[in-house]
Scaffold this motif. Structure first.
Motif, PDB file in Angstrom:
ATOM      1  N   LEU A  14      -4.255  -2.617  25.520  1.00  0.00           N
ATOM      2  CA  LEU A  14      -3.815  -3.906  26.060  1.00  0.00           C
ATOM      3  C   LEU A  14      -4.949  -4.939  26.034  1.00  0.00           C
ATOM      4  O   LEU A  14      -4.726  -6.108  25.696  1.00  0.00           O
ATOM      5  N   LEU A  15      -6.162  -4.519  26.365  1.00  0.00           N
ATOM      6  CA  LEU A  15      -7.307  -5.419  26.322  1.00  0.00           C
ATOM      7  C   LEU A  15      -7.591  -5.881  24.888  1.00  0.00           C
ATOM      8  O   LEU A  15      -7.853  -7.063  24.650  1.00  0.00           O
ATOM      9  N   THR A  19      -7.334  -9.721  23.600  1.00  0.00           N
ATOM     10  CA  THR A  19      -8.500 -10.339  22.957  1.00  0.00           C
ATOM     11  C   THR A  19      -8.132 -10.885  21.571  1.00  0.00           C
ATOM     12  O   THR A  19      -8.535 -11.997  21.205  1.00  0.00           O
ATOM     13  N   LEU A  20      -7.362 -10.130  20.818  1.00  0.00           N
ATOM     14  CA  LEU A  20      -6.920 -10.579  19.498  1.00  0.00           C
ATOM     15  C   LEU A  20      -6.027 -11.813  19.612  1.00  0.00           C
ATOM     16  O   LEU A  20      -6.174 -12.770  18.841  1.00  0.00           O
ATOM     17  N   ALA A  21      -5.106 -11.818  20.557  1.00  0.00           N
ATOM     18  CA  ALA A  21      -4.227 -12.972  20.763  1.00  0.00           C
ATOM     19  C   ALA A  21      -5.033 -14.202  21.165  1.00  0.00           C
ATOM     20  O   ALA A  21      -4.780 -15.316  20.674  1.00  0.00           O
ATOM     21  N   LEU A  22      -6.016 -14.036  22.038  1.00  0.00           N
ATOM     22  CA  LEU A  22      -6.863 -15.140  22.466  1.00  0.00           C
ATOM     23  C   LEU A  22      -7.679 -15.691  21.290  1.00  0.00           C
ATOM     24  O   LEU A  22      -7.765 -16.913  21.096  1.00  0.00           O
ATOM     25  N   ALA A  23      -8.251 -14.807  20.480  1.00  0.00           N
ATOM     26  CA  ALA A  23      -9.040 -15.239  19.316  1.00  0.00           C
ATOM     27  C   ALA A  23      -8.160 -15.998  18.322  1.00  0.00           C
ATOM     28  O   ALA A  23      -8.564 -17.041  17.789  1.00  0.00           O
ATOM     29  N   THR A  24      -6.963 -15.505  18.075  1.00  0.00           N
ATOM     30  CA  THR A  24      -6.038 -16.184  17.155  1.00  0.00           C
ATOM     31  C   THR A  24      -5.678 -17.569  17.682  1.00  0.00           C
ATOM     32  O   THR A  24      -5.646 -18.540  16.925  1.00  0.00           O
TER      33      THR A  24
END
Length: 151
Positions: A14-15, A19-24
């Motif tokens: 989940l983390l 993190t991937l969604a935030l970076a995108t």
């Protein structure tokens, strides 16, 4: 013990997903202002851009339209054969900029006039930006440049 490992694994996944969604999202937000879409004069007239939208306008500098104003202000019209857009630019034009040649300008529409912040011109007598050629071909006004003998 197995339950603790399973819980920890789910937390890590989940983390990583968060993190991937935030970076995108951050990359998309950063690129929002850096993307300039190309438009031909006919596209600008048929589908006007939003207020404050920065885009690239390309076409041929209309013959007889180049006027030098006060200081470094230059005005001219850009055409693709189907429509014409008035352009104003303050600055130094490229050396190869002239009437009847291809150009691309970056800027925005202000009251029916394209206010350019940057002007790009051809770099030799046969070069024209691909976007300008495509727009002229779509309007049926593109003419192939004459080739030199032996080339």
């Amino acid at each position: 013990m197995k339950n603790l490992k399973k819980t920890r694994r789910i937390q890590v996944i989940l983390l990583a997903f968060f993190t991937l969604a935030l970076a995108t999202g951050l990359i998309g937000y950063a690129m929002k202002d850096g993307i300039n879409f190309f438009r031909a004069p006919a596209q600008v007239m048929s589908d006007p851009p939003k207020d404050g939208e920065v885009f690239r306008l390309g076409g041929l500098v209309e013959a007889g339209s180049l006027q030098r104003g006060q200081g470094e202000t230059i005005s001219f019209r850009v055409t693709d054969g189907a429509a014409t857009v008035p352009v104003e630019f303050s600055g130094v034009l490229p050396d190869l900029f002239s009437e009847g040649t291809g150009m691309i300008g970056t800027g925005q529409m202000v009251g029916g006039t394209f206010k350019a912040t940057e002007i790009l011109a051809k770099h030799d007598e046969n070069y024209m930006p691909k976007e300008v050629i495509d727009a002229l071909k779509a309007q049926g006004t593109y003419k192939e440049p004459a080739k030199e003998p032996g080339v």
